[in-house]
Each structure stands twice: as C-alpha cells, then as structure tokens.
Scaffold this motif. Structure first.
Motif, PDB file in Angstrom:
ATOM      1  N   ILE A  70       0.859  -1.180   0.000  1.00  0.00           N
ATOM      2  CA  ILE A  70       0.000   0.000   0.000  1.00  0.00           C
ATOM      3  C   ILE A  70       0.894   1.229   0.000  1.00  0.00           C
ATOM      4  O   ILE A  70       1.857   1.293   0.768  1.00  0.00           O
ATOM      5  N   ASP A 100       0.219  -2.077  -5.002  1.00  0.00           N
ATOM      6  CA  ASP A 100      -1.096  -2.720  -5.132  1.00  0.00           C
ATOM      7  C   ASP A 100      -2.240  -1.742  -4.916  1.00  0.00           C
ATOM      8  O   ASP A 100      -3.260  -1.810  -5.602  1.00  0.00           O
ATOM      9  N   ILE A 101      -2.081  -0.869  -3.926  1.00  0.00           N
ATOM     10  CA  ILE A 101      -3.161   0.022  -3.515  1.00  0.00           C
ATOM     11  C   ILE A 101      -2.576   1.408  -3.286  1.00  0.00           C
ATOM     12  O   ILE A 101      -1.529   1.546  -2.655  1.00  0.00           O
ATOM     13  N   ARG A 102      -3.249   2.442  -3.796  1.00  0.00           N
ATOM     14  CA  ARG A 102      -2.783   3.819  -3.659  1.00  0.00           C
ATOM     15  C   ARG A 102      -3.819   4.654  -2.907  1.00  0.00           C
ATOM     16  O   ARG A 102      -4.990   4.713  -3.311  1.00  0.00           O
ATOM     17  N   LEU A 103      -3.363   5.291  -1.832  1.00  0.00           N
ATOM     18  CA  LEU A 103      -4.175   6.245  -1.083  1.00  0.00           C
ATOM     19  C   LEU A 103      -3.508   7.607  -1.194  1.00  0.00           C
ATOM     20  O   LEU A 103      -2.284   7.696  -1.310  1.00  0.00           O
ATOM     21  N   HIS A 129      -5.079   1.535 -14.865  1.00  0.00           N
ATOM     22  CA  HIS A 129      -5.908   2.242 -13.892  1.00  0.00           C
ATOM     23  C   HIS A 129      -6.693   3.404 -14.487  1.00  0.00           C
ATOM     24  O   HIS A 129      -7.736   3.770 -13.949  1.00  0.00           O
ATOM     25  N   GLU A 147      -8.444  10.010  -7.728  1.00  0.00           N
ATOM     26  CA  GLU A 147      -9.445   9.072  -7.202  1.00  0.00           C
ATOM     27  C   GLU A 147     -10.584   8.884  -8.205  1.00  0.00           C
ATOM     28  O   GLU A 147     -11.013   7.754  -8.477  1.00  0.00           O
ATOM     29  N   GLY A 199      -9.579   6.689 -11.024  1.00  0.00           N
ATOM     30  CA  GLY A 199      -9.320   5.296 -10.682  1.00  0.00           C
ATOM     31  C   GLY A 199      -7.901   4.969 -10.272  1.00  0.00           C
ATOM     32  O   GLY A 199      -7.600   3.816  -9.960  1.00  0.00           O
ATOM     33  N   PHE A 202      -6.175   6.423  -7.585  1.00  0.00           N
ATOM     34  CA  PHE A 202      -6.185   6.338  -6.135  1.00  0.00           C
ATOM     35  C   PHE A 202      -7.446   5.598  -5.687  1.00  0.00           C
ATOM     36  O   PHE A 202      -8.532   5.844  -6.212  1.00  0.00           O
ATOM     37  N   ASN A 203      -7.301   4.725  -4.699  1.00  0.00           N
ATOM     38  CA  ASN A 203      -8.477   4.057  -4.141  1.00  0.00           C
ATOM     39  C   ASN A 203      -9.348   5.056  -3.382  1.00  0.00           C
ATOM     40  O   ASN A 203     -10.581   5.045  -3.515  1.00  0.00           O
ATOM     41  N   THR A 204      -8.705   5.898  -2.565  1.00  0.00           N
ATOM     42  CA  THR A 204      -9.413   6.859  -1.722  1.00  0.00           C
ATOM     43  C   THR A 204      -8.509   8.056  -1.473  1.00  0.00           C
ATOM     44  O   THR A 204      -7.283   7.919  -1.456  1.00  0.00           O
TER      45      THR A 204
END
Length: 281
Positions: A115, A134-137, A166, A188, A191, A193-195
C-alpha cells in the motif's frame, strides 16, 4: 540497518517503509535504486511482514512525496549520461534503465501486498513507484505529474505499462504529453487512487488499518490473490482461468481454510502459517 533514503519499521506484521529525505524532496539518489529492492526482498524473502506500507516524510507548506530521480545522478554517471560519447553508451544506458526498472518491479513481484500513501507532490519517478504498488491512497492536496516531458524525456521506469491499467488511455496520453498536474481528487475519480483523505494523519491511519486487516488474513491466500490478479491483468481470460486452477490445485491448504472459518465463527484472530522463506542463491 540505516539507509540514506529510507527508514524501515515492522510492527503487527506490517512493514512501514518511509522515504526519508524530505530536505531533498525525497529525490531518488543512486542508493535509492539499490536499497529499495533489497528492503522489499528482505521483508518478503524472510517473511518478516504480511503487508507493506510505503509513505514519505515531508516538510513545508508544499509537501513532496517524491520529486523523482535525483538530478545528481545525471552528472555522476548513474544514468549512463556521463558516458554519452563512448561507443557503448547506448548499451550502458539500456542496462542502467533496466536496473532502475527492476527496483520498482520488486514491489510488483513481492508476494505480499504493498500500500502506498501519497502526501503532496508525486513527480516523475514518484509516479513510476506508486503505479507498481497494489493500492494507492492520497491526500486531497496530493498530485501526480508525469514530469519527464518537461525535461525532454519519455518516462521509462514503469509509469506507462502500469498506469494504463488504472486510467483511460486518452487521459494517460494527456498527462504524458502535457506534464500537467492531476490532483488527488481527480486521481481518485479517474481510478488511480483508491481513496483520498483530507489530512495526512487521516490517510496514514487508514493505510495502517488496511494493512493490519490484510495482515490478519491467511498469507498464502493473499499471495495467491496478488499473483493471480497480476497474471490476469497481463493474460487473456482462458489463460488466467487455467492459472488459478493450477494455483489452487498446488497451493490450496484445507487446514488454513478450516482455521479461517473457525476464527471467523469464534470471532478471534486466525492462526496462520507464514509464507515460506525464499532462497535466492
């Protein structure tokens, strides 16, 4: 162990890697490119954690997650630039770029999820880094820019093959051709950034909570998810279906499944086996 560009801590099965050169805008010096894959592979190979969070120390009113590649590398020969008049310059530059690419591919290839929490500007090589995770905040005051066009370069360390997974192609082309900033809220919405969060503290709390949640799941099943998602991205449906069948045929462990079910029913943490250690020699 101490590093020029990073601080590393591990707690509750979560490894936290922080970019730690805020006075240099977290620019990626020569040691960055060698130390990052070593850190990632050491955590993964020795099963030291079940999830990784990457963030950055920032300072000032205009924080920078990373300014990208350290310009000092261009003069030191770290990018092959110092040897441009030599006959082997092209081959040397190719080998250098492949080495830099491998530093971020290590993130994508490691068995555990990564993350990344982005506060402030994510510029040039910073975008290469976050797209490998895997995941971007992000925070609402964060932004990305594929900055290389502004210095007469084509981004070459991983942005394009990954960011297209993405965001729409037209949007990626716009960012690549113009070098414009895309703020966190648009990232975000598009798509990437997840949040997004209103503050760095809120974002980091969310990132660590998510990491602890992932770390509480059966490690082998999480590894399988990461591997198959990446494989499915790069292959057609028939190939991906076959791959997941082979994976579960080889890796599915009934005792881990039973433990997961019992832990859920008894409302307690699961007692799962760590991933096996990896030998690279």
């Amino acid at each position: 162990m101490s590093y020029e560009c990073f601080t590393v801590s591990i707690e509750d099965q979560v490894a936290h890697i922080r970019l730690s050169r805020p006075e240099k805008r977290n620019a990626m010096s020569e040691s960055f490119w060698s130390d990052l894959p070593k850190i990632i592979r050491d955590i993964d190979d020795n099963a030291q954690a079940r999830c990784i969070v990457i963030s950055a120390d920032t300072i000032g009113e205009k924080p920078i997650f990373s300014a990208g590649i350290d310009v000092g590398m261009f003069g030191s020969g770290g990018t092959g630039g110092a040897d441009k008049n030599k006959p082997q310059h092209g081959a040397d530059f190719y080998n250098t770029v492949r080495r830099l690419q491998d530093s971020f591919t290590a993130i994508e290839d490691c068995r555990i999820p990564v993350i990344v929490a982005i506060h402030g500007g994510c510029i040039g090589g910073g975008v290469d880094l976050i797209t490998a995770c895997d995941i971007r905040l992000g925070t609402t005051d964060s932004y990305i820019t594929i900055y290389e066009i502004n210095v007469g370069m084509t981004a070459d360390v991983g942005t394009f093959p990954r960011i297209l997974n993405h965001m729409p192609e037209g949007v990626v082309r716009e960012l690549a051709y113009t070098g414009r900033r895309m703020n966190g809220r648009e990232c975000e919405r598009r798509g990437l950034f997840n949040t997004t969060y209103d503050s760095e503290a809120e974002m980091m709390d969310a990132a660590m909570a998510m990491a602890r949640d992932i770390a509480s799941k059966p490690p082998l099943a999480v590894y399988g998810c990461k591997r198959i998602i990446t494989y499915s991205r790069d292959h057609d449906t028939a190939e991906a279906l076959d791959q997941i069948a082979v994976w579960n045929m080889s890796m599915l462990i009934p005792s881990e499944m039973m433990e997961a079910l019992m832990a859920k029913g008894q409302k307690r943490p699961g007692n799962y086996a760590d991933l096996p250690r990896v030998r690279r020699d």
